[in-house]
Design a protein around this motif. Structure first.
Motif, short mmCIF file in Angstrom:
data_model
loop_
_atom_site.label_atom_id
_atom_site.label_comp_id
_atom_site.label_asym_id
_atom_site.label_seq_id
_atom_site.Cartn_x
_atom_site.Cartn_y
_atom_site.Cartn_z
N SER A 1 -21.43 -29.21 14.39
CA SER A 1 -20.40 -28.20 14.66
C SER A 1 -19.28 -28.78 15.51
O SER A 1 -18.09 -28.55 15.24
CB SER A 1 -21.02 -26.98 15.37
N ARG B 1 -21.58 -17.58 11.83
CA ARG B 1 -21.36 -18.38 10.62
C ARG B 1 -20.55 -17.59 9.59
O ARG B 1 -19.64 -18.12 8.94
CB ARG B 1 -22.70 -18.83 10.06
N ASN C 1 -16.00 -22.77 15.62
CA ASN C 1 -16.94 -23.88 15.43
C ASN C 1 -17.41 -24.44 16.78
O ASN C 1 -18.57 -24.82 16.95
CB ASN C 1 -16.31 -24.99 14.60
N ARG D 1 -17.12 -30.99 13.42
CA ARG D 1 -16.16 -30.24 12.61
C ARG D 1 -14.93 -29.86 13.43
O ARG D 1 -13.81 -29.84 12.91
CB ARG D 1 -16.82 -28.99 12.03
N ILE E 1 -16.90 -17.48 10.70
CA ILE E 1 -16.18 -18.74 10.45
C ILE E 1 -15.74 -18.82 9.00
O ILE E 1 -14.60 -19.22 8.69
CB ILE E 1 -17.08 -19.95 10.82
#
Length: 503
Positions: A115, A80, A96, A118, A83
């Motif tokens: 995810s 995370r 992702n 996205r 990203i």
């Protein structure tokens, strides 16, 4: 790794260079599957001073290390952070996608769905977006299943997805499986395997899941077919390859006997039906066969693959599909290096195939003709054809009978006609007795094979108990009792085991 080690030594006084090099050195160790070396470098980086760029590389490398060592829950926070610090749009989409996979691994399906969503919203390359949509079907809740199925069905109709149809139908099957509709799930998986354009990992996964469903549902005849296709293309390094190979070999042993039981049960059921119901059932099979052939001819024309060479193969496939649409013996191709009569299983399969095609025929000349008019050539020599016109008419009638019989035999070998199916059904007492003999043998051999090879003891028990109930005078009674003793002993039912030991 050697190069990064050199850079670390050369720029040891410049953290902005050495910290990044250390991170990449650890990444090399991860790729080399040297986790302890990678962990040692990462620990040293945390103790030393580090630049912001080095910190970003450290976070990324730590995520890679945790994923490589299958510490998925610990990898998610690191991923995370990576990203958030990634500015490159495509790389962020890929991360992702990876995040969704990790969340799926640890059971965070709602988070995984977001995810993957996205990824799709970032408008990445088509293949990445396609695979994100496919994986969404594995983590989605049942509330949006209908909408997702419609979306996937539209994807299946798109020309640009023609090389991904195995994945599309796999995704559709996943949704049906998640909602408890196993029948539609099987239909989707079968469609995916059929429509696949290449024997890759996607088709292998479809066949693997389909085989597992058949196995769990005790549909061993279908499982034998799909497992055989699966292990031919499944990567031998796959974690489920060993079990799949074991199951396939077990099914090759038991499958022909189970298929024989299925065949004789179905033929006897058809024989007991009223004629109108029986003919209606046959007509449905013929109609389905013709529809299938039209679809394949249309597909071949669209793909530009219709050729003279392929026609012969398609005709053979048509024959095979027609046979598959009626219950029949699943003859195997194993032991090809052994002479036919040295292999009892092959001999039995041959007998069953002969019985299926021709019924019960005496071992005599002209056995193919069900209405034989045998004429001795010596008798013809005694005729005076100039004086006896009756003899000429008799010969002509015999020739006409032969022609009619040839026509009927031709229909009996063509799956597009009723005669093909009617010829297999045991209508007479003699044919029914022959069918029962095949059924008795298949129940005995199948029960033992299921017990020893597949090791499904309740299923084997049902087969052997049915053998005793349907054929109480079977000559194999002592052997059946012995195997029932073994079955109950393995099932820890000592009282029943003792009972059959006594018998």
């Amino acid at each position: 790794a050697s190069t990064f080690n050199y850079i670390i030594r050369l720029y040891s006084t410049q953290p902005e260079v050495s910290s990044v090099a250390r991170a990449w050195l650890a990444r090399c160790y991860v790729a080399l599957e040297w986790p302890y070396d990678a962990e040692d470098v990462l620990d040293k980086m945390r103790r030393d001073s580090i630049t912001p760029e080095g910190q970003r590389e450290l976070t990324t490398t730590r995520a890679a290390y945790l994923i490589a060592t299958e510490q998925y829950e610990q990898a998610i926070p690191e991923l995370r952070k990576t990203i958030k610090s990634t500015k490159h749009k495509l790389q962020r989409s890929r991360l992702n996608f990876l995040m969704g996979q990790m969340q799926h691994e640890v059971g965070l399906n709602d988070e995984a769905y977001k995810s993957f969503a996205r990824v799709v919203r970032s408008n990445p390359p088509y293949e990445l977006a396609f695979n994100a949509r496919i994986l969404q079907t594995e983590v989605m809740s049942g509330n949006s299943s209908k909408a997702m199925i419609k979306k996937l069905q539209r994807m299946a109709k798109s020309d640009k997805n023609k090389d991904y149809l195995d994945q599309v139908y796999y995704a559709i099957g996943n949704i049906y499986l998640a909602t408890g509709d196993t029948l539609k799930c099987i239909g989707a998986y079968e469609k995916g395997a059929e429509e696949s354009t290449k024997n890759g990992a996607a088709k292998a996964m479809v066949l693997l899941r389909l085989s597992q469903i058949y196995w769990e549902a005790e549909k061993y005849v279908d499982a034998q077919r799909t497992y055989a296709q699966c292990i031919a293309i499944l990567n031998k390094e796959h974690e489920e390859y060993a079990e799949s190979e074991w199951r396939s070999k077990a099914l090759d042993e038991a499958g022909p006997h189970l298929a024989a039981v299925q065949l004789q049960d179905s033929l006897q059921e058809l024989a007991k039906m009223p004629e109108d119901e029986r003919l209606a059932a046959i007509d449905r099979i013929i109609e389905a066969l013709k529809k299938k052939e039209k679809e394949e001819a249309k597909k071949a024309a669209q793909n530009g693959t219709a050729s003279t060479a392929n026609t012969g193969a398609q005709d053979q496939q048509t024959q095979n599909r027609a046979n598959n649409n009626t219950p029949q013996t699943a003859a195997t191709s194993q032991n090809r290096g052994t002479w036919y009569f040295y292999n009892p299983q092959t001999v039995q399969s041959g007998k069953q195939e002969f019985q299926r095609r021709w019924g019960n025929r005496k071992n005599e000349d002209n056995w193919r003709r069900s209405n034989k008019t045998v004429v001795n050539n010596a008798e013809f020599e005694d005729y005076n054809y100039d004086e006896d016109s009756d003899s000429i008419r008799a010969a002509e009638e015999t020739a006409m009978d032969d022609e009619e019989q040839r026509r009927l035999d031709s229909l009996a070998n063509d799956p597009h006609h009723r005669e093909f199916y009617l010829n297999q059904i045991p209508f007479s007492e003699e044919q029914m007795a022959s069918s029962n003999q095949l059924l008795e043998e298949a129940l005995f051999s199948g029960g033992i094979s299921v017990m020893e090879k597949i090791q499904n003891y309740p299923y084997a028990l049902r087969m052997l108990m049915r053998l005793l109930e349907d054929f109480p005078e079977t000559q194999s009674k002592a052997d059946v009792y012995y195997h029932l003793f073994l079955l109950y002993w393995r099932m820890d039912d000592t009282d029943r085991a003792q009972q059959y030991r006594t018998l």
